[in-house]
Design an enzyme around this catalytic site. Structure first.
Site, PDB file in Angstrom:
ATOM      1  CB  CYS A  49      -1.911 -18.267  -2.676  1.00 51.82           C
ATOM      2  SG  CYS A  49      -1.762 -16.624  -1.990  1.00 51.82           S
TER       3      CYS A  49
ATOM      4  CG  HIS B 168      -4.522 -17.710  -6.510  1.00 49.61           C
ATOM      5  ND1 HIS B 168      -5.266 -17.591  -5.355  1.00 49.61           N
ATOM      6  CD2 HIS B 168      -3.409 -16.955  -6.310  1.00 49.61           C
ATOM      7  CE1 HIS B 168      -4.624 -16.810  -4.499  1.00 49.61           C
ATOM      8  NE2 HIS B 168      -3.504 -16.409  -5.060  1.00 49.61           N
TER       9      HIS B 168
ATOM     10  CG  ASN C 157      -4.467 -12.978  -3.063  1.00 52.71           C
ATOM     11  OD1 ASN C 157      -4.887 -14.052  -2.621  1.00 52.71           O
ATOM     12  ND2 ASN C 157      -3.262 -12.839  -3.575  1.00 52.71           N
TER      13      ASN C 157
HETATM   14  O1  UT7 Z   1      -1.389 -14.648  -4.298  1.00 49.28           O
HETATM   15  C1  UT7 Z   1      -0.030 -14.795  -4.206  1.00 49.28           C
HETATM   16  C2  UT7 Z   1       0.647 -14.326  -5.392  1.00 49.28           C
HETATM   17  N1  UT7 Z   1       0.589 -12.897  -5.481  1.00 49.28           N
HETATM   18  C3  UT7 Z   1       0.382 -12.358  -6.630  1.00 49.28           C
HETATM   19  O2  UT7 Z   1       0.133 -13.049  -7.575  1.00 49.28           O
HETATM   20  C4  UT7 Z   1       0.539 -10.878  -6.763  1.00 49.28           C
HETATM   21  C5  UT7 Z   1       1.425 -10.586  -7.961  1.00 49.28           C
HETATM   22  N2  UT7 Z   1       1.664  -9.172  -8.217  1.00 49.28           N
HETATM   23  C6  UT7 Z   1       0.697  -8.332  -8.592  1.00 49.28           C
HETATM   24  O3  UT7 Z   1      -0.462  -8.650  -8.631  1.00 49.28           O
HETATM   25  C7  UT7 Z   1       1.119  -6.944  -9.050  1.00 49.28           C
HETATM   26  O4  UT7 Z   1       2.517  -6.919  -9.264  1.00 49.28           O
HETATM   27  C8  UT7 Z   1       0.733  -5.830  -8.041  1.00 49.28           C
HETATM   28  C9  UT7 Z   1      -0.752  -5.602  -8.093  1.00 49.28           C
HETATM   29  C10 UT7 Z   1       1.183  -6.195  -6.652  1.00 49.28           C
HETATM   30  C11 UT7 Z   1       1.410  -4.512  -8.451  1.00 49.28           C
HETATM   31  O5  UT7 Z   1       1.087  -4.169  -9.789  1.00 49.28           O
HETATM   32  P1  UT7 Z   1       2.233  -3.710 -10.808  1.00 49.28           P
HETATM   33  O6  UT7 Z   1       1.579  -3.361 -12.070  1.00 49.28           O
HETATM   34  O7  UT7 Z   1       3.268  -4.803 -10.841  1.00 49.28           O
HETATM   35  O8  UT7 Z   1       2.775  -2.405 -10.125  1.00 49.28           O
HETATM   36  P2  UT7 Z   1       4.223  -2.069  -9.602  1.00 49.28           P
HETATM   37  O9  UT7 Z   1       4.547  -2.836  -8.385  1.00 49.28           O
HETATM   38  O10 UT7 Z   1       5.197  -2.114 -10.764  1.00 49.28           O
HETATM   39  O11 UT7 Z   1       4.051  -0.556  -9.205  1.00 49.28           O
HETATM   40  C12 UT7 Z   1       3.777   0.449 -10.202  1.00 49.28           C
HETATM   41  C13 UT7 Z   1       3.625   1.792  -9.506  1.00 49.28           C
HETATM   42  C14 UT7 Z   1       4.764   2.097  -8.541  1.00 49.28           C
HETATM   43  O12 UT7 Z   1       5.042   3.481  -8.618  1.00 49.28           O
HETATM   44  P3  UT7 Z   1       6.280   4.025  -9.502  1.00 49.28           P
HETATM   45  O13 UT7 Z   1       7.504   3.375  -8.921  1.00 49.28           O
HETATM   46  O14 UT7 Z   1       6.004   3.585 -10.908  1.00 49.28           O
HETATM   47  O15 UT7 Z   1       6.207   5.511  -9.290  1.00 49.28           O
HETATM   48  C15 UT7 Z   1       4.189   1.798  -7.187  1.00 49.28           C
HETATM   49  O16 UT7 Z   1       4.790   2.546  -6.166  1.00 49.28           O
HETATM   50  O17 UT7 Z   1       2.430   1.790  -8.708  1.00 49.28           O
HETATM   51  C16 UT7 Z   1       2.750   2.208  -7.369  1.00 49.28           C
HETATM   52  N3  UT7 Z   1       1.820   1.538  -6.456  1.00 49.28           N
HETATM   53  C17 UT7 Z   1       0.620   2.042  -6.157  1.00 49.28           C
HETATM   54  N4  UT7 Z   1      -0.012   3.160  -6.547  1.00 49.28           N
HETATM   55  C18 UT7 Z   1      -1.252   3.370  -6.066  1.00 49.28           C
HETATM   56  C19 UT7 Z   1       1.987   0.359  -5.803  1.00 49.28           C
HETATM   57  N5  UT7 Z   1       0.891   0.096  -5.068  1.00 49.28           N
HETATM   58  C20 UT7 Z   1       0.029   1.123  -5.265  1.00 49.28           C
HETATM   59  C21 UT7 Z   1      -1.258   1.410  -4.802  1.00 49.28           C
HETATM   60  N6  UT7 Z   1      -1.859   2.544  -5.214  1.00 49.28           N
HETATM   61  N7  UT7 Z   1      -1.917   0.586  -3.946  1.00 49.28           N
END
Ligand code: UT7
Length: 318
Positions: free
Chosen positions: A113, A245, A275
């Protein structure tokens, strides 16, 4: 003293739009989750046969037109991408052939990225040292080709697009400084599985430890923003526009808070295209320029963070 100045911007998004509601039919997710956790509402995906180079060419021609530069006058191409058409030749060379500006340097930069920030920094140095008069800097991706469409943790995030800028030699300052970083200890947190030398047996797919990446991205982007201001002896209030970004609205909000900037002074396009990795900063820049928000003479802070980890910033007098 020679400076490099952005004389034109351009971008292109594929025609096919996929909304969050469309993705609800593909993976176990909801529009509400995607909007609240990421800010993404829709994304554009390349049609079959449409490649990174195709998107890049369209963005490049728009940037050239905006700069009023003939394609044949480009003497340097730095092409940021992690999803090239082929392993080789590089996309920069292929674009050179399409534009008809043969003979001068053309190469690709593969720092995920942050690829556009790296490409911009390299091109800026070539213009400033007098070896290039008119450089084309590209960020273009077809991340849909390396997305695992059964993995809801990544499938809702990544998408396709291209952005471009023309850099020209100028007596007046344009790009004031660039700041690049990498820390290879974090490579397991965000990478694409499958590879050339390790073997192509696996289908390439993005793997990301989202939560961990999020935390480090916020920290590193905050630090590079401070570094950029300090290097130029500027207060936070000097920045007219943050062009970040476009990975996640919550990361963008955190960086804006660090700069003490209201979101109205931040170019946010993540809702429209998700993204797009290397393409995201030039896509946002072009959006802000074309809708009239970013004006000539204003001070812009560009930044990006991605796999590696790699990250970087640029302070630009537009
Ligand atoms: O460009 C390169 C750099 N990349 C980034 O900057 C991305 C950085 N990370 C992020 O943007 C965020 O961490 C994400 C958007 C990827 C995830 O958001 P989060 O608030 O950190 O969620 P999480 O990974 O802690 O997941 C929370 C919950 C989980 O369920 P449990 O374990 O709490 O039951 C996941 O399984 O959300 C669940 N989950 C989803 N639910 C519905 C993960 N993906 C999804 C989804 N739909 N697509």
């Amino acid at each position: 003293m020679i400076y490099s100045r952005i004389s034109g911007t351009g971008s292109y998004l594929p025609e096919r739009v996929v909304t969050n509601a469309d993705l609800e039919k593909v993976v176990d997710t909801t529009d509400e989750w995607i909007r609240t956790r990421t800010g993404i509402e829709r994304r554009h995906l390349a049609r079959e046969g449409e490649t990174t180079l195709d998107l890049a060419e369209k963005a490049a021609r728009r940037a050239l037109e905006a700069a009023n530069v003939a394609p044949g006058d480009i003497d340097f191409i730095a092409f940021g991408t992690t999803t090239p058409d082929l392993i080789f030749p590089n996309c920069g060379v292929m674009l050179q052939e399409r534009l008809g500006c043969l003979g001068s340097p053309a190469f690709s930069v593969e720092t995920a990225c942050a690829s556009f920030m790296y490409a911009l920094s390299i091109a800026d140095k070539y213009v400033r040292c007098g070896e290039s008069k008119r450089a084309l800097v590209i960020g273009a991706e077809t991340l849909s080709r390396i997305t695992d469409w059964s993995d809801r943790t990544t499938a809702v995030l990544f998408a396709d697009g291209a952005g471009a800028v023309v850099l020209e030699a100028s007596d007046a300052p344009g790009i004031l400084s660039t700041h690049l970083h990498a820390d290879g200890r974090y490579q397991e947190m965000l990478y694409c599985k499958g590879g050339v030398s390790r073997g192509l047996a696996e289908k390439p797919a993005i793997v990301m430890a989202g939560k961990e990446v999020f935390k480090i991205a916020v920290t590193k982007l905050g630090a590079v923003v401070d570094e950029t201001l300090a290097a130029n002896g500027l207060e936070r209030s000097a920045i007219d526009w943050l062009v970040p970004h476009q990975a996640n609205i919550r990361i963008i909000q955190a960086t804006a808070a660090k700069l003490d900037m209201p979101l109205e002074k931040v170019i946010v396009t993540v809702q429209d295209h998700g993204n797009t990795s290397a393409a995201s900063v030039p896509l946002a820049l072009d959006a802000g320029v074309r809708d009239g928000r970013i004006k000539r003479g204003e001070l812009l802070l560009l930044e990006a963070f991605g796999g590696g980890f790699t990250w970087g910033s640029a302070l630009v007098r537009f």
